[in-house]
Structure formats: C-alpha cells, structure tokens
Design a protein around this motif. Sequence first.
Motif, short mmCIF file in Angstrom:
data_model
loop_
_atom_site.label_atom_id
_atom_site.label_comp_id
_atom_site.label_asym_id
_atom_site.label_seq_id
_atom_site.Cartn_x
_atom_site.Cartn_y
_atom_site.Cartn_z
N VAL A 1 -8.85 22.00 32.04
CA VAL A 1 -8.63 21.48 30.69
C VAL A 1 -9.46 20.21 30.46
CG1 VAL A 1 -6.93 20.67 29.02
CG2 VAL A 1 -6.30 22.45 30.66
N LYS A 2 -9.55 19.37 31.48
CA LYS A 2 -10.35 18.15 31.38
C LYS A 2 -11.82 18.47 31.16
CE LYS A 2 -7.44 15.39 34.51
NZ LYS A 2 -7.40 14.71 35.83
N GLU A 3 -12.32 19.43 31.92
CA GLU A 3 -13.74 19.79 31.82
C GLU A 3 -14.08 20.38 30.45
OE1 GLU A 3 -14.29 22.41 35.08
OE2 GLU A 3 -14.25 20.81 36.60
N LYS B 1 -1.19 6.41 31.56
CA LYS B 1 -2.13 6.86 30.54
C LYS B 1 -3.21 7.70 31.22
CE LYS B 1 -1.25 3.17 27.25
NZ LYS B 1 -1.80 2.12 26.36
N LEU B 2 -3.06 9.00 31.15
CA LEU B 2 -3.97 9.94 31.78
C LEU B 2 -4.98 10.45 30.76
CD1 LEU B 2 -1.20 11.89 33.73
CD2 LEU B 2 -2.54 9.92 34.52
N GLN B 3 -5.96 11.20 31.23
CA GLN B 3 -6.99 11.68 30.30
C GLN B 3 -6.43 12.59 29.23
OE1 GLN B 3 -10.46 13.54 32.07
NE2 GLN B 3 -10.96 14.62 30.17
N LEU B 4 -5.55 13.51 29.61
CA LEU B 4 -5.09 14.54 28.68
C LEU B 4 -3.81 14.19 27.95
CD1 LEU B 4 -5.83 17.68 30.87
CD2 LEU B 4 -7.21 16.78 28.99
N PHE B 5 -3.06 13.21 28.45
CA PHE B 5 -1.81 12.81 27.80
C PHE B 5 -1.34 11.49 28.37
CE2 PHE B 5 -0.82 15.48 31.43
CZ PHE B 5 0.18 14.80 32.09
N THR B 6 -0.48 10.83 27.62
CA THR B 6 0.20 9.64 28.11
C THR B 6 1.60 10.07 28.54
OG1 THR B 6 -1.04 8.10 26.72
CG2 THR B 6 1.13 7.38 27.49
N ASN B 7 1.95 9.78 29.79
CA ASN B 7 3.25 10.17 30.32
C ASN B 7 4.18 8.95 30.34
OD1 ASN B 7 4.77 12.43 32.01
ND2 ASN B 7 5.15 10.47 33.00
N ILE B 8 5.29 9.07 29.62
CA ILE B 8 6.28 7.99 29.57
C ILE B 8 7.58 8.51 30.17
CG2 ILE B 8 7.55 6.38 28.09
CD1 ILE B 8 5.33 6.64 26.04
N GLU C 1 -7.26 9.17 27.43
CA GLU C 1 -5.90 8.64 27.30
C GLU C 1 -5.06 9.52 26.37
OE1 GLU C 1 -5.76 4.51 26.32
OE2 GLU C 1 -6.68 3.89 28.21
N GLY C 2 -5.26 10.81 26.52
CA GLY C 2 -4.44 11.77 25.79
C GLY C 2 -4.79 11.97 24.35
N GLY C 3 -5.90 11.40 23.90
CA GLY C 3 -6.20 11.49 22.48
C GLY C 3 -7.67 11.61 22.16
N ASP D 1 -6.92 12.14 14.13
CA ASP D 1 -6.96 10.98 15.02
C ASP D 1 -5.62 11.02 15.75
OD1 ASP D 1 -6.95 8.53 16.26
OD2 ASP D 1 -7.36 7.36 14.45
N TYR D 2 -5.60 11.55 16.97
CA TYR D 2 -4.31 11.88 17.58
C TYR D 2 -4.23 11.42 19.04
CZ TYR D 2 -6.39 15.63 20.37
OH TYR D 2 -7.13 16.33 21.29
N ARG D 3 -2.99 11.37 19.55
CA ARG D 3 -2.73 11.17 20.97
C ARG D 3 -1.45 11.91 21.34
NH1 ARG D 3 -2.70 5.26 23.72
NH2 ARG D 3 -4.87 5.37 22.97
N VAL D 4 -1.46 12.50 22.53
CA VAL D 4 -0.32 13.28 23.02
C VAL D 4 0.53 12.41 23.94
CG1 VAL D 4 0.40 15.30 24.34
CG2 VAL D 4 -1.63 15.43 22.84
N TYR D 5 1.84 12.38 23.67
CA TYR D 5 2.78 11.63 24.51
C TYR D 5 3.81 12.59 25.10
CZ TYR D 5 1.05 7.32 22.35
OH TYR D 5 0.27 6.28 21.92
N ILE D 6 3.92 12.60 26.42
CA ILE D 6 4.95 13.36 27.11
C ILE D 6 6.08 12.38 27.40
CG2 ILE D 6 5.51 14.75 29.12
CD1 ILE D 6 3.43 15.97 27.18
N ILE D 7 7.27 12.64 26.82
CA ILE D 7 8.42 11.76 27.02
C ILE D 7 9.31 12.42 28.06
CG2 ILE D 7 10.13 10.34 25.87
CD1 ILE D 7 7.25 10.12 24.76
#
Length: 368
Positions: free
Chosen positions: A126-128, A354-361, A135-137, A179-185
């Motif tokens: 997915v990263k490639e 804060k990872l490349q594909l999502f921010t994990n909280i 940072e997830g966005g 203009d988005y960012r994904v957050y995993i809660i």
Amino acid sequence: MPATSTGSFTLLHRFCALVVLLTFVHISVSLVFYVCSTDVSTAFLSIPKNPNRTVATEQLRSAEDHLGKELELQQCPDTSPLLGRGREVCVCVCPLTVELMCVYVTCVSVGPLTVEFGVEVTLQQVKEKNPDVMEGGWRPSDCVSVQRVAILIPFRHRDEHLKLWLHYMHPILQRQQLDYRVYIINQAGERRFNRAKLLNVGFTEALKDYDYNCFVFSDVDIIPLDDRNIYGCFDQPRHLSVSMDKFRFRLPYKQYFGGVSSLSKEQFLKINGFPNNYWGWGGEDDDIYNRCVFKGMTISRPSAQIGRCRMIKHKRDAKNDANPRRHSQITHTRETMETDGINSLTYKVVDIKKLQLFTNITVDVGQP
C-alpha cells in the motif's frame, strides 16, 4: 574610388551596423531574462540594504509579487475531474496552472469499482502504491480543496481489515481531491468496546493536528463500490453507506445511520458530538440519527447506486457483544444529548504514532 567600390563599402558598413545592433539586442534580452530568473537579493547582492531603495528595485519586486499572486493555486472544482462512471479519464497535469506548462497526462479508471476481499495485501504494498501519502494523509498539489477531512475509524484487533481498507481507500480519496488524513482510534485493553466514544476522541485529537472542517466516521470493514461517493461533508449530515451487500444493497430502515457517515465540524458540535455511554454493539448510530433530527437537521444520502458498499464478513469481537441497554437508551436521546457527548468526554491517551498510511491513536476510554 570607383563607384562600385563605394557601393560595396556602404553595403558592408550597413551589414556591420546591423550585426552590432543584433548583438546589442541579444545581450539586452539575455540580461532581462537573467534578472527575471534570479532572486532580487542575489542579483543585487553587492548593493547594501537600505530603506531608500531605488525605483527600479521597487518595480522589480512589485513585478515578482504580482507573478506570485498569478501562480497561487485555484480552488479545486466542486466535482473532481478524476471521477466518472466506469470509464477511463485522462487529465493534463499543469504544475503552474498554465495550460502551456502541462507536462504529462494521468489516466485512471473511475466510477463503479471492483472490490475483492480474497486478495492478500501488505502495508508495504500500500505504501509503494501511494508514495505521496504522508502521516496518513494527502492534499492536492494543483488546487486547494475546500474539504479538510479527518477520517476517523474506531478500532481494535482488526489489522487485516485495515490493510484492505487502506489499499482501496487511499486511491479513492486522492481521486476525490480531498485534503484528508486517516486516524485509527484504537481502544486499549480488552474491556467492552465503545464505538461512539472512540469517535468523540478522534474528533478531539484530530483538531489538535489541523483545522479540519469535515469529519467522516467509518467502520474499518466497509468499502465503497463507486468513487463518486464523496467522503466529504454537505449542507446536512451525510449517510454514505446507503446500500450495503450485507443488506442486499437496500437501506435496512429509514432511520439507519450506521457504517459510514459524515458531519461538518459545526454539525457535530451542534448535536454535542456522539453519546459516550453506549457500551457494546448497537444503538449508538440510532442515537446519533435522533440527535441530528432533534436539532432540526435531515439526513442526506447519495443515490442507492452511488452509495453501494461492500462489508468484509467477520465474526463479532468477543468484547463487542450486543448492548442490552441500547433500546432504552435510544428512547431517551432527547433527555441525555445535552449532557452526554463531547462536553462530557473523558479519556486517556496511551500512545500516538504518525505513520505513513495513518495516524494511530491508542486510548483508554474507561469502562461502563
């Protein structure tokens, strides 16, 4: 001197004069291009700075300022040109928003999508395939998106589902020019799951990162089947997962507001966010629906065709058994919504990555 010699000399003189003139013009043009392509501070480095700059320098700086304004990005169109209906769309990419500067063409298949859950997907793959996501966005580079979207996913022990969600959703969200960012809660511990409270946490924590004006609340196991199903906000609260394969692509009941929904920042605050006291599966989405209605709003939806979704089949988590109090709680939404919500939210942040594909909280939301 013979007349022929005199005439030849005159012609040679004129030719030499023309060469000199052309050389002067060439040098002048080269000098103009050099000045225009060089930073003022560099081109005039030998001139000491002082408040009484020459008129020529002021005019040059004014011209540069004007050029900068001309190159400012325009607002993204209301409907992304990368979206359509089952066809290939090719778009000329203009980095300087000038038609003559188009350097390449990008073509994508848009509209109804093929979503398969039997494939194995790794985060590295997915990263490639999404190198521009950081940072997830992501945000468009050739226009300014009106929608600043935080996508919030309540989560626990669903890693395989998350890989598939990221695999399908990042390309869709980019084509939608958001203009988005994904957050995993991620709910810490093994206590009873609380979906709505996790979403309240996501709303609060996301606003510490960025001035979002739109929030999409999505389960990790739902993928849209059409990229025209915009993961953004509208004049009214939006229900995005209108027709899921789980319900034979029909809305199970008129008040259904589960799966994937979106509210603007103003809409969310107007209903005091989501309830914090729904522990276990079920009921919180109906409570949210009631909150919107009680505040004078209606639920908007895409068409049944555009709103088609697939859900990854799975067994219910051991600590997400049915909430036995849900039916009673729903009947008291009007009484509880002013005191149970974002204004009464309590939690403890355990970790943020804060990872490349999502921010994990990861958070501790307590227990019933």
